[in-house]
Design an enzyme around this catalytic site. Structure first.
Site, PDB file in Angstrom:
ATOM      1  N   GLY A 157      57.957  48.817  33.863  1.00  0.00           N
ATOM      2  CA  GLY A 157      58.476  48.128  35.050  1.00  0.00           C
ATOM      3  C   GLY A 157      57.550  48.208  36.246  1.00  0.00           C
ATOM      4  O   GLY A 157      56.562  48.940  36.255  1.00  0.00           O
ATOM      5  N   HIS A 199      49.822  44.316  34.694  1.00  0.00           N
ATOM      6  CA  HIS A 199      49.770  45.571  33.937  1.00  0.00           C
ATOM      7  C   HIS A 199      50.789  46.580  34.458  1.00  0.00           C
ATOM      8  O   HIS A 199      51.328  47.368  33.688  1.00  0.00           O
ATOM      9  CB  HIS A 199      48.357  46.164  33.970  1.00  0.00           C
ATOM     10  CG  HIS A 199      47.417  45.482  33.035  1.00  0.00           C
ATOM     11  ND1 HIS A 199      46.517  46.152  32.240  1.00  0.00           N
ATOM     12  CD2 HIS A 199      47.243  44.181  32.745  1.00  0.00           C
ATOM     13  CE1 HIS A 199      45.833  45.277  31.508  1.00  0.00           C
ATOM     14  NE2 HIS A 199      46.251  44.084  31.804  1.00  0.00           N
ATOM     15  N   ASP A 200      51.072  46.560  35.768  1.00  0.00           N
ATOM     16  CA  ASP A 200      52.085  47.483  36.274  1.00  0.00           C
ATOM     17  C   ASP A 200      53.471  47.066  35.777  1.00  0.00           C
ATOM     18  O   ASP A 200      54.204  47.870  35.200  1.00  0.00           O
ATOM     19  CB  ASP A 200      52.070  47.544  37.808  1.00  0.00           C
ATOM     20  CG  ASP A 200      53.038  48.610  38.326  1.00  0.00           C
ATOM     21  OD1 ASP A 200      53.125  49.680  37.682  1.00  0.00           O
ATOM     22  OD2 ASP A 200      53.718  48.386  39.336  1.00  0.00           O
ATOM     23  N   SER A 219      53.433  52.740  38.320  1.00  0.00           N
ATOM     24  CA  SER A 219      52.978  53.773  37.385  1.00  0.00           C
ATOM     25  C   SER A 219      51.508  53.577  37.008  1.00  0.00           C
ATOM     26  O   SER A 219      50.828  54.539  36.657  1.00  0.00           O
ATOM     27  CB  SER A 219      53.857  53.796  36.126  1.00  0.00           C
ATOM     28  OG  SER A 219      53.981  52.506  35.584  1.00  0.00           O
ATOM     29  N   ARG A 270      45.968  40.839  37.960  1.00  0.00           N
ATOM     30  CA  ARG A 270      45.980  41.588  36.704  1.00  0.00           C
ATOM     31  C   ARG A 270      46.679  42.937  36.898  1.00  0.00           C
ATOM     32  O   ARG A 270      47.393  43.402  36.017  1.00  0.00           O
ATOM     33  CB  ARG A 270      44.543  41.786  36.213  1.00  0.00           C
ATOM     34  CG  ARG A 270      44.466  42.406  34.849  1.00  0.00           C
ATOM     35  CD  ARG A 270      43.228  41.941  34.117  1.00  0.00           C
ATOM     36  NE  ARG A 270      43.236  42.489  32.769  1.00  0.00           N
ATOM     37  CZ  ARG A 270      42.429  43.451  32.359  1.00  0.00           C
ATOM     38  NH1 ARG A 270      41.550  43.983  33.194  1.00  0.00           N
ATOM     39  NH2 ARG A 270      42.493  43.871  31.119  1.00  0.00           N
ATOM     40  N   SER A 328      36.209  25.765  40.536  1.00  0.00           N
ATOM     41  CA  SER A 328      37.547  26.301  40.826  1.00  0.00           C
ATOM     42  C   SER A 328      37.781  27.640  40.129  1.00  0.00           C
ATOM     43  O   SER A 328      38.913  28.088  40.003  1.00  0.00           O
ATOM     44  CB  SER A 328      38.627  25.294  40.420  1.00  0.00           C
ATOM     45  OG  SER A 328      38.835  25.323  39.033  1.00  0.00           O
ATOM     46  N   ASN A 380      43.501  49.020  30.065  1.00  0.00           N
ATOM     47  CA  ASN A 380      43.250  49.117  31.504  1.00  0.00           C
ATOM     48  C   ASN A 380      41.846  48.659  31.819  1.00  0.00           C
ATOM     49  O   ASN A 380      41.530  48.314  32.930  1.00  0.00           O
ATOM     50  CB  ASN A 380      43.395  50.560  32.001  1.00  0.00           C
ATOM     51  CG  ASN A 380      42.124  51.365  31.775  1.00  0.00           C
ATOM     52  OD1 ASN A 380      41.024  50.833  31.757  1.00  0.00           O
ATOM     53  ND2 ASN A 380      42.253  52.637  31.600  1.00  0.00           N
ATOM     54  N   HIS A 398      45.139  33.275  34.499  1.00  0.00           N
ATOM     55  CA  HIS A 398      43.762  33.214  33.998  1.00  0.00           C
ATOM     56  C   HIS A 398      42.989  32.045  34.601  1.00  0.00           C
ATOM     57  O   HIS A 398      41.919  31.697  34.115  1.00  0.00           O
ATOM     58  CB  HIS A 398      43.755  33.155  32.467  1.00  0.00           C
ATOM     59  CG  HIS A 398      44.150  34.453  31.827  1.00  0.00           C
ATOM     60  ND1 HIS A 398      44.351  34.591  30.469  1.00  0.00           N
ATOM     61  CD2 HIS A 398      44.387  35.679  32.361  1.00  0.00           C
ATOM     62  CE1 HIS A 398      44.697  35.851  30.196  1.00  0.00           C
ATOM     63  NE2 HIS A 398      44.724  36.532  31.322  1.00  0.00           N
ATOM     64  N   THR A 399      43.509  31.426  35.646  1.00  0.00           N
ATOM     65  CA  THR A 399      42.760  30.422  36.398  1.00  0.00           C
ATOM     66  C   THR A 399      41.754  31.083  37.337  1.00  0.00           C
ATOM     67  O   THR A 399      40.944  30.420  37.973  1.00  0.00           O
ATOM     68  CB  THR A 399      43.714  29.521  37.212  1.00  0.00           C
ATOM     69  OG1 THR A 399      42.961  28.514  37.864  1.00  0.00           O
ATOM     70  CG2 THR A 399      44.471  30.309  38.275  1.00  0.00           C
TER      71      THR A 399
END
Ligand code: HEM
Ligand SMILES: *[C@@H]1O[C@H](CO)[C@@H](O)[C@H](O)[C@H]1NC(C)=O
Ligand SMILES: *[C@@H]1O[C@H](CO)[C@@H](O)[C@H](O)[C@H]1NC(C)=O
Ligand SMILES: *[C@@H]1O[C@H](CO)[C@@H](O)[C@H](O)[C@H]1NC(C)=O
Ligand SMILES: *[C@@H]1O[C@H](CO)[C@@H](O)[C@H](O)[C@H]1NC(C)=O
Ligand SMILES: CC(=O)N[C@H]1CO[C@H](CO)[C@@H](O)[C@@H]1O
Length: 325
Positions: free
Chosen positions: A74, A68-69, A78, A64, A247, A93, A189-190
């Site tokens: 880019g 998000h970075d 940051s 994640r 899993s 965040n 999202h697994t």
């Protein structure tokens, strides 16, 4: 199915093209010989492996964090900058974790060779290691990213979990990622969890109907209602994004299998099976065995979004602050 075969062939062609072209100014093995006798990627792997043994949920945290970075300004680290109005203070965040893993890797690297390895490369390399530890396949990464000097909460413009598929496709397209790549990346999202707050509307008042989302498996609706009561008393409870408990922490194609059974947790997850632009990609991945390979390809590509290289940006001393001059 014809459409999924076509998608497979197209993707194979895309991958062939990608593997024969370079990734801008990024390079394979960029740090070779730049850190004395130390192996930069091995140092990062050591830190991630030790963390993973204590806490396997770092796989989700790092995946994640890379998303998000890379999607905000880019892949320039940051997201790591502290500050009263930096990116990490923006509402999406909420619950991004793993900052301390990056700090630990950075400290080890600064000891081996000060001022050489960027925080931006640490994020993508640590995520790569986590994916392999979490049951996925290991992949090679081009490196040589530099760290940005700007981090503004106001720049955070990530797709919402209740976005339409068309809106999500558009958001990924603006980052140079196609529809197949988007569906592969949502395969992240697994692993990991969400909080009740993100599913309350699907359970109790979907789209203003005062009912549950009819596209959610009714048994799952019942189970989640117990976990997330209407009065919000379990506001902090977490829900596995992959509902196959055996899993839930594994990087595999189980996410797509769950979607086929109407067990997607976030609205955007389930919508992938309802939109003609994406549903064939979901069933292709649910039935197939090439998810680990294709996910890696998409992760490498996400890792190249708007990177700083050469003399752009800087190599931060601390990942949490830009260098003082
Ligand atoms: C349309 C795109 C996406 C949307 C709307 C979205 C939304 C979300 C939301 C709402 C959460 C739950 C946050 C919480 O409850 O605290 C979440 C968790 C997560 N997302 Fe995404 N996401 C997207 C794409 C991605 C991508 C591309 C990746 C990585 C390849 C990713 C990896 C993760 C992971 C691993 C978690 C679990 C984090 C944890 O357990 O700490 N997501 N996402
Ligand atoms: C939500 O409701 C509006 C009108 O009531 C409808 O046009 C729209 O298709 C619904 N959206 C979903 C996702 O069901
Ligand atoms: C959620 O967690 C926060 C901080 O850990 C706590 O202050 C708050 O009371 C919790 N809320 C609920 C509803 O449990
Ligand atoms: C759940 O995960 C296990 C372990 O990976 C796998 O063997 C099983 O087929 C999965 N079941 C479903 C319904 O996806
Ligand atoms: C995937 O498998 C299901 C059931 O096993 C089948 O109904 C579906 O057509 C398959 N989809 C693809 C794309 O092969
Ligand atoms: C780690 C961090 O800075 N988290 C922030 C995320 O955003 C929320 C809401 O804006 C802040 O309250 C957190 O402090």
């Amino acid at each position: 199915m014809k459409s999924s075969m076509l998608a497979a062939i197209l993707l194979a062609l895309i991958m062939l093209k990608l593997s024969t072209t370079c990734h801008g100014a990024l390079q394979w093995g960029f740090y070779k010989g730049k850190c004395g006798r130390s192996d930069v990627e091995a140092i990062i792997r050591g830190v991630v492996t030790a963390r993973f043994r204590r806490d396997p949920t770092i796989v989700a945290a790092l995946l994640r964090m890379q998303f998000h970075d890379c999607f905000v300004n880019g892949c320039d680290a940051s997201i790591l900058l502290d500050g009263r109005s930096s990116e990490k203070t923006a509402p999406p965040n909420l619950s991004v974790r793993g900052y301390d893993i990056v700090d630990e890797a950075k400290a080890a690297l600064e000891k081996a060779c000060p001022g050489v390895v960027s925080c931006a490369d640490i994020i993508v390399a640590a995520t790569r290691d986590a994916v392999a530890l979490g049951g996925g396949l290991r992949y090679e990464l081009p490196t040589g990213r530099r760290d940005g000097k700007v981090s503004l909460a106001g720049n955070v413009n990530l797709p919402s979990p209740s976005a339409t598929v068309a809106q999500a496709i558009d958001a990924f397209k603006r980052k140079g990622l196609g529809t197949v790549e988007m569906v592969l990346l949502l395969g992240g999202h697994t692993v990991g969890v969400t909080h009740c707050a993100f599913v309350m509307n699907r359970l109790y008042n979907f789209n203003g109907t005062n009912k549950a989302d009819p596209t959610m498996n009714p048994a799952l609706v019942m189970a989640l209602k117990l976990r997330c009561p209407a009065n919000g008393a379990s506001g902090n409870s977490t829900i596995n994004l992959d509902q196959n408990w055996s899993s839930a922490n594994k990087v595999d194609n189980s996410y797509y299998k769950q979607l086929m059974m109407k067990k997607g947790i976030l609205e955007i997850d389930q919508k992938l099976t309802l939109d003609s632009a994406t549903k064939y990609i979901v069933s292709w991945q649910a039935n197939g065995s090439n998810f680990p390979t294709l996910f890696n390809y998409a992760m490498v590509k996400m890792g190249t979004i708007q990177v700083l290289t050469g003399t752009q940006g800087e190599i931060r001393k601390s990942c949490r602050a830009i260098n003082k001059r």
